[in-house]
Design a protein around this motif. Structure first.
Motif, mmCIF file in Angstrom:
data_model
loop_
_atom_site.group_PDB
_atom_site.id
_atom_site.type_symbol
_atom_site.label_atom_id
_atom_site.label_comp_id
_atom_site.label_asym_id
_atom_site.label_seq_id
_atom_site.Cartn_x
_atom_site.Cartn_y
_atom_site.Cartn_z
ATOM 1 N N GLY A 18 -22.572 52.335 15.650
ATOM 2 C CA GLY A 18 -22.505 52.998 14.353
ATOM 3 C C GLY A 18 -23.471 52.436 13.317
ATOM 4 N N LEU A 19 -23.934 51.214 13.539
ATOM 5 C CA LEU A 19 -24.859 50.589 12.600
ATOM 6 C C LEU A 19 -26.319 50.945 12.867
ATOM 7 N N LEU A 20 -26.598 51.439 14.063
ATOM 8 C CA LEU A 20 -27.974 51.721 14.456
ATOM 9 C C LEU A 20 -28.224 53.216 14.584
ATOM 10 N N ASP A 21 -29.421 53.610 14.232
ATOM 11 C CA ASP A 21 -29.857 54.970 14.499
ATOM 12 C C ASP A 21 -29.842 55.151 16.017
ATOM 13 N N PRO A 22 -29.302 56.249 16.524
ATOM 14 C CA PRO A 22 -29.226 56.442 17.974
ATOM 15 C C PRO A 22 -30.573 56.274 18.690
ATOM 16 N N GLU A 23 -31.658 56.615 18.029
ATOM 17 C CA GLU A 23 -32.974 56.476 18.649
ATOM 18 C C GLU A 23 -33.357 55.009 18.867
ATOM 19 N N TRP A 24 -32.750 54.097 18.142
ATOM 20 C CA TRP A 24 -33.097 52.678 18.245
ATOM 21 C C TRP A 24 -32.180 51.889 19.159
ATOM 22 N N ARG A 25 -31.029 52.421 19.512
ATOM 23 C CA ARG A 25 -30.057 51.663 20.314
ATOM 24 C C ARG A 25 -30.642 51.148 21.623
ATOM 25 N N THR A 26 -31.305 52.012 22.356
ATOM 26 C CA THR A 26 -31.882 51.613 23.640
ATOM 27 C C THR A 26 -32.906 50.503 23.446
ATOM 28 N N LYS A 27 -33.687 50.585 22.399
ATOM 29 C CA LYS A 27 -34.709 49.560 22.128
ATOM 30 C C LYS A 27 -34.059 48.229 21.770
ATOM 31 N N PHE A 28 -33.033 48.260 20.937
ATOM 32 C CA PHE A 28 -32.326 47.027 20.585
ATOM 33 C C PHE A 28 -31.643 46.436 21.815
ATOM 34 N N ASP A 29 -31.001 47.281 22.621
ATOM 35 C CA ASP A 29 -30.349 46.795 23.838
ATOM 36 C C ASP A 29 -31.353 46.132 24.776
ATOM 37 N N LYS A 30 -32.510 46.758 24.953
ATOM 38 C CA LYS A 30 -33.543 46.191 25.820
ATOM 39 C C LYS A 30 -34.027 44.856 25.277
ATOM 40 N N GLN A 31 -34.240 44.787 23.972
ATOM 41 C CA GLN A 31 -34.721 43.537 23.382
ATOM 42 C C GLN A 31 -33.692 42.422 23.547
ATOM 43 N N MET A 32 -32.414 42.737 23.326
ATOM 44 C CA MET A 32 -31.373 41.721 23.502
ATOM 45 C C MET A 32 -31.288 41.282 24.962
ATOM 46 N N LYS A 33 -31.446 42.222 25.880
ATOM 47 C CA LYS A 33 -31.414 41.877 27.309
ATOM 48 C C LYS A 33 -32.601 40.985 27.657
ATOM 49 N N ASP A 34 -33.774 41.328 27.143
ATOM 50 C CA ASP A 34 -34.966 40.503 27.386
ATOM 51 C C ASP A 34 -34.788 39.102 26.822
ATOM 52 N N ASP A 35 -34.229 39.008 25.628
ATOM 53 C CA ASP A 35 -34.062 37.710 24.959
ATOM 54 C C ASP A 35 -32.959 36.856 25.575
ATOM 55 N N SER A 36 -32.059 37.475 26.345
ATOM 56 C CA SER A 36 -30.951 36.711 26.929
ATOM 57 C C SER A 36 -31.131 36.483 28.427
ATOM 58 N N GLY A 37 -32.362 36.561 28.900
ATOM 59 C CA GLY A 37 -32.620 36.302 30.316
ATOM 60 C C GLY A 37 -32.088 37.383 31.232
ATOM 61 N N GLY A 38 -32.043 38.619 30.762
ATOM 62 C CA GLY A 38 -31.611 39.738 31.592
ATOM 63 C C GLY A 38 -30.130 40.076 31.508
ATOM 64 N N LYS A 39 -29.400 39.353 30.679
ATOM 65 C CA LYS A 39 -27.963 39.634 30.547
ATOM 66 C C LYS A 39 -27.765 40.885 29.699
ATOM 67 N N PRO A 40 -26.747 41.693 30.010
ATOM 68 C CA PRO A 40 -26.513 42.931 29.261
ATOM 69 C C PRO A 40 -25.956 42.667 27.859
ATOM 70 N N TRP A 41 -25.959 43.722 27.050
ATOM 71 C CA TRP A 41 -25.408 43.642 25.698
ATOM 72 C C TRP A 41 -24.001 43.062 25.764
ATOM 73 N N GLY A 42 -23.713 42.146 24.839
ATOM 74 C CA GLY A 42 -22.390 41.562 24.732
ATOM 75 C C GLY A 42 -22.214 40.255 25.481
#
Length: 146
Positions: free
Chosen positions: A101-125
């Motif tokens: 709800g805090l993110l524009d739907p167009e950005w969710r996938t990009k944020f999720d990918k960035q978090m996954k990249d930054d956490s060594g491949g771990k998924p969101w959460g």
């Protein structure tokens, strides 16, 4: 012109997710993400609240006013959203709904990918944690995800 690396930019962007709504308008009960934070708060047990809920004006001895602290790669609380037995599946789903709800739907996938990249491949959460400051439903509360 000073250069900003990707991590500095993301830290600033993450901080703005928390800070910008407070600059634009006071919370309203009609916003879905605010209603979801209240719903999450209501599902927390007293033991969970002791860990992830803080007074609105909570001062951390090292970080100052905790709800306003921003730094790179830090956890605001210890339990992660999805990779610990701390939160129930229902609570995890509510947290994801708040995030969405805090993110524009167009950005969710990009944020999720960035978090996954930054956490060594771990998924969101898997490496993110949350805190709630104040009492949701009042005029002074914040939901923070680090």
């Amino acid at each position: 012109m000073p250069s900003t690396d990707r991590r500095q930019f993301l830290a600033a962007a993450a901080g703005s997710l928390v800070a910008v709504p407070h600059l634009l308008a006071a919370p309203t009960k009609a916003r879905a993400d605010e209603t979801a934070v209240k719903g999450l708060y209501d599902t927390l047990t007293p033991e969970q609240r002791k860990v992830v809920c803080f007074a609105w004006d909570h001062i951390d001895k090292d970080r100052g006013l905790l709800r306003t602290h921003v730094s790179i790669n830090w956890q605001i609380t210890n339990p992660t959203i999805t990779h610990s037995p701390f939160f129930t599946k229902k609570q995890q789903d509510i947290i994801r709904d708040i995030y969405n709800g805090l993110l524009d739907p167009e950005w969710r996938t990009k944020f999720d990918k960035q978090m996954k990249d930054d956490s060594g491949g771990k998924p969101w959460g898997a490496t993110q944690a949350i805190a709630i400051f104040g009492e949701p439903g009042s005029d002074q509360f914040d939901f923070v995800m680090t």
